[in-house]
Scaffold this motif. Structure first.
Motif, PDB file in Angstrom:
ATOM      1  N   ILE A  12      45.265  42.367  40.363  1.00 44.72           N
ATOM      2  CA  ILE A  12      45.598  41.210  39.528  1.00 44.72           C
ATOM      3  C   ILE A  12      47.114  41.102  39.375  1.00 44.72           C
ATOM      4  CG2 ILE A  12      43.417  41.220  38.260  1.00 44.72           C
ATOM      5  CD1 ILE A  12      46.570  42.593  36.620  1.00 44.72           C
ATOM      6  N   VAL A  13      47.533  40.019  38.710  1.00 45.46           N
ATOM      7  CA  VAL A  13      48.932  39.850  38.332  1.00 45.46           C
ATOM      8  C   VAL A  13      49.025  39.874  36.811  1.00 45.46           C
ATOM      9  CG1 VAL A  13      50.961  38.355  38.424  1.00 45.46           C
ATOM     10  CG2 VAL A  13      49.382  38.419  40.361  1.00 45.46           C
ATOM     11  N   THR A  14      49.880  40.692  36.269  1.00 48.87           N
ATOM     12  CA  THR A  14      50.072  40.709  34.815  1.00 48.87           C
ATOM     13  C   THR A  14      50.678  39.381  34.383  1.00 48.87           C
ATOM     14  OG1 THR A  14      52.259  41.731  35.070  1.00 48.87           O
ATOM     15  CG2 THR A  14      50.391  43.204  34.723  1.00 48.87           C
ATOM     16  N   ALA A  15      50.029  38.737  33.397  1.00 45.41           N
ATOM     17  CA  ALA A  15      50.524  37.426  32.969  1.00 45.41           C
ATOM     18  C   ALA A  15      50.236  37.173  31.499  1.00 45.41           C
ATOM     19  CB  ALA A  15      49.883  36.335  33.840  1.00 45.41           C
ATOM     20  N   PRO A  16      50.838  37.878  30.537  1.00 41.92           N
ATOM     21  CA  PRO A  16      51.884  38.869  30.795  1.00 41.92           C
ATOM     22  C   PRO A  16      51.352  40.293  30.964  1.00 41.92           C
ATOM     23  CG  PRO A  16      51.743  38.516  28.447  1.00 41.92           C
ATOM     24  CD  PRO A  16      50.706  37.610  29.065  1.00 41.92           C
ATOM     25  N   THR A  17      50.047  40.507  30.731  1.00 45.07           N
ATOM     26  CA  THR A  17      49.452  41.831  30.822  1.00 45.07           C
ATOM     27  C   THR A  17      48.180  41.754  31.649  1.00 45.07           C
ATOM     28  OG1 THR A  17      48.076  41.532  28.842  1.00 45.07           O
ATOM     29  CG2 THR A  17      50.306  42.402  28.495  1.00 45.07           C
ATOM     30  N   CYS A  18      47.583  42.912  31.927  1.00 49.73           N
ATOM     31  CA  CYS A  18      46.294  42.921  32.623  1.00 49.73           C
ATOM     32  C   CYS A  18      45.203  42.306  31.754  1.00 49.73           C
ATOM     33  CB  CYS A  18      45.889  44.349  32.990  1.00 49.73           C
ATOM     34  SG  CYS A  18      46.853  45.102  34.314  1.00 49.73           S
ATOM     35  N   GLY A  19      45.170  42.699  30.484  1.00 48.24           N
ATOM     36  CA  GLY A  19      44.128  42.214  29.590  1.00 48.24           C
ATOM     37  C   GLY A  19      44.173  40.726  29.349  1.00 48.24           C
ATOM     38  N   ALA A  20      45.315  40.093  29.636  1.00 53.61           N
ATOM     39  CA  ALA A  20      45.471  38.650  29.449  1.00 53.61           C
ATOM     40  C   ALA A  20      45.708  37.937  30.777  1.00 53.61           C
ATOM     41  CB  ALA A  20      46.632  38.376  28.497  1.00 53.61           C
TER      42      ALA A  20
END
Length: 397
Positions: free
Chosen positions: A226-234
């Motif tokens: 994935i791409v952090t956007a801004p984090t993995c959880g989001a």
């Protein structure tokens, strides 16, 4: 502010702060202290409290070696940040030859001993107000400001980011089954996407946004790329909004990359002056910020100017203020996946609201960031990614 390359990080889920950050710390330590024959790691605070669900130990051992010993100290907190870990290198006689304390400060970024890993600033701005003043003075578009600071090769990077986002989303839409872990949560993205084809216009919009956000978030929960956007959880919110608007508005790739840059700019402001760490400020710093980023991107694609983009970002974050981080069993599944879907829907509405306005409003984005940080620090620790309160206390399986 740092480069967008440090905000949008491509890597494996499920957690930027609990897997990507600790893995980065392990790599940093091993590179600096090659003399160790084996390692011992102490995890503290939030990093220990939800680390098992996030597979923190697995991420660390993948970098240091499988013979690494990991100790969990859920009730012991370091003062600098709730996500703390101490790594020790041992020689063949079990003597400590090197030791360092790291902090996983959100979005996959780390701090060594309370100091961020040194990287150069590429933006001279530290607030949205400064950016808007510059834009008003020069007539520069927000995406042009990104190009001025980062150089033209930022578009190659953002194109890679967009391609990964799309690949993750497509994979999530095509995959069925159950997410890993004891909750046995079934994937829903494909089913919801299939239903979208047979629904009316209003429900189709909701179902497409929800299926897109779930597709990415489910891939994250399944340890996908994935791409952090801004984090993995989001990570599901922004790709969902960009994909939906690309399809519904027939946006060009250039427009999508410009929107991605603008989203990154607003996320970067929060990362610089606030926090994107659920362990520090709760889920408002993760899904709330993701909504702000996606809202700004939506405003731009809907024809918004710089001040309307700022209005959208403010709306997107303001209405997530106080949101707790309470992952059930420490997994980035419940309520995280559903929250990404809700944020995607809200972001499109925020973008629409912003272009209906003239871009002036009482509460600035900078004020909301400040409020978010104060609110997050006022939250009891059990509501900041410890799985000790909120839904995680009452939902068991």
């Amino acid at each position: 502010m740092k480069s967008l390359r440090e905000l949008f990080r491509i890597g494996k889920g499920p957690s930027s702060s609990h897997t990507m950050g600790p893995a980065a710390a392990a790599i940093h330590f091993k590179k600096a202290h090659v003399e160790g024959s084996r390692y011992e790691v102490d995890l503290f605070g939030s990093l220990a409290a939800t680390g098992r669900g996030h597979m923190t130990d697995t991420a660390i051992k993948a970098e240091l070696g499988v013979d690494t010993i990991v100790n969990w100290h859920e009730n012991e907190f370091k003062s600098f940040h709730p996500n703390a870990m101490t790594i020790r290198a041992l020689d063949g006689d079990h003597n400590v030859v090197a030791e360092e304390t790291y902090y996983s400060i959100g979005g996959g970024a780390i701090s060594v001993g309370g100091e961020p890993v040194a990287t150069p600033d590429v933006y001279s701005f530290r607030s949205t107000d400064e950016i808007l003043d510059y834009v008003d003075l020069t007539g520069t578009a927000l995406w042009q400001l990104v190009e001025e600071a980062e150089g033209k090769d930022i578009w190659d990077f953002l194109e890679e980011v967009w391609n990964v986002m799309q690949e993750t989303l497509d994979k999530g839409l095509a995959t069925e089954g159950v997410l890993p872990g004891p909750l046995k949560i079934p994937r829903q993205a494909r089913s919801i996407y299939s239903k979208a084809k047979h629904l009316g216009k209003e429900m189709r919009r909701t179902s497409l946004l929800v299926s897109y956000a779930r597709a990415v978030s489910e891939e994250n929960a399944a340890l996908g790329t994935i791409v952090t956007a801004p984090t993995c959880g989001a990570c599901g919110t922004l790709p969902a909004v960009l994909r939906y608007l690309k399809e519904s508005l027939k946006c060009s790739k250039k427009e999508i990359l410009h929107a991605l840059a603008i989203a990154g700019l607003f996320g970067n402001i929060v990362k610089t002056t606030g926090s994107i760490s659920g362990a520090e400020v709760g889920c408002q710093g993760e899904v709330g910020v993701a909504c702000a980023m996606a809202s700004a991107a939506a405003s731009y694609l809907l024809g918004g100017n710089a001040r309307q983009c700022e209005t959208a970002a403010e709306i997107g974050l303001e209405h997530f203020l106080g949101l707790t981080c309470d992952p059930v069993l420490g997994l980035v599944q419940v309520p995280c996946i559903e929250r990404n879907a809700i944020a995607a829907c809200r972001a499109v509405v925020a973008g629409e609201m912003s272009v209906l306005s003239d871009g002036t409003h009482l509460v600035s984005f900078d004020t909301v960031i400040k409020t978010m940080v104060e609110t997050g620090h006022d939250l009891p620790s059990l509501y900041r990614e410890t799985s000790a309160g909120g839904l995680s206390r009452h939902v068991k399986r």
